[in-house]
Design an enzyme around this catalytic site. Structure first.
Site: not given
Length: 158
Positions: A65, A67, A90, A94, A96, A135
């Site tokens: 994502s 990129e 998702i 952490t 991140h 979704r």
């Protein structure tokens, strides 16, 4: 938009110009590929259903994502009417997740501000994989199809 309250995949194409000659780019992340493949299918199917010529849909793949911003920028250079950025982040254990979600949303926003090609945000940012499944063709519909409709609406503004 909450799909439970409004079926945003219902769309009256009669209110928009003939879509046969419009050109759409889709940049899709390979991370969480099972989810992003479903989103891509939803977007592509909806564009074709509403009259976009299949040959006028260019698909580009990027590793993750993060990129999507660069991929969208590069697709924007190809004389397209709109670019759809498809990804799925998702939450893990952490920080991140927070950095990626923030960077991608800000990067795509900057492309919309500075560029002449609209970029549609179709990046799921869920806490659990089950939410992403719901979704991307599950009980909450397909956000890829919703992004296709947003892309058509934005293309008609140009």
């Amino acid at each position: 938009m909450n799909s439970k309250e409004k079926d945003s995949t219902k769309f009256d194409v009669k209110n928009y110009p003939n879509l046969e000659n419009y050109k759409f780019g889709i940049v899709v992340s390979e991370w969480n590929i099972d989810i992003t493949t479903n989103l891509l299918k939803g977007a592509e199917d909806k564009l074709i259903e509403l009259g976009v010529n299949r040959k006028n849909i260019i698909i580009s793949r990027v590793p993750g994502s993060f990129e999507l911003v660069y991929g969208s920028k590069e697709l924007s250079k190809k004389n397209l009417d709109v670019v759809i950025a498809i990804g799925c982040v998702i939450k893990g254990e952490t920080d991140h997740y927070d950095f990626i979600c923030s960077s991608v949303s800000n990067g795509l926003m900057q492309l919309n501000i500075s560029g002449s090609t609209p970029v549609i945000f179709c990046v799921l940012t869920d806490h659990k994989k089950s939410q992403s499944i719901a979704r991307s063709g599950g009980e909450h519909g397909n956000k890829g199809a919703e992004a296709a409709i947003a892309a058509i609406k934005m293309a008609s503004l140009k």
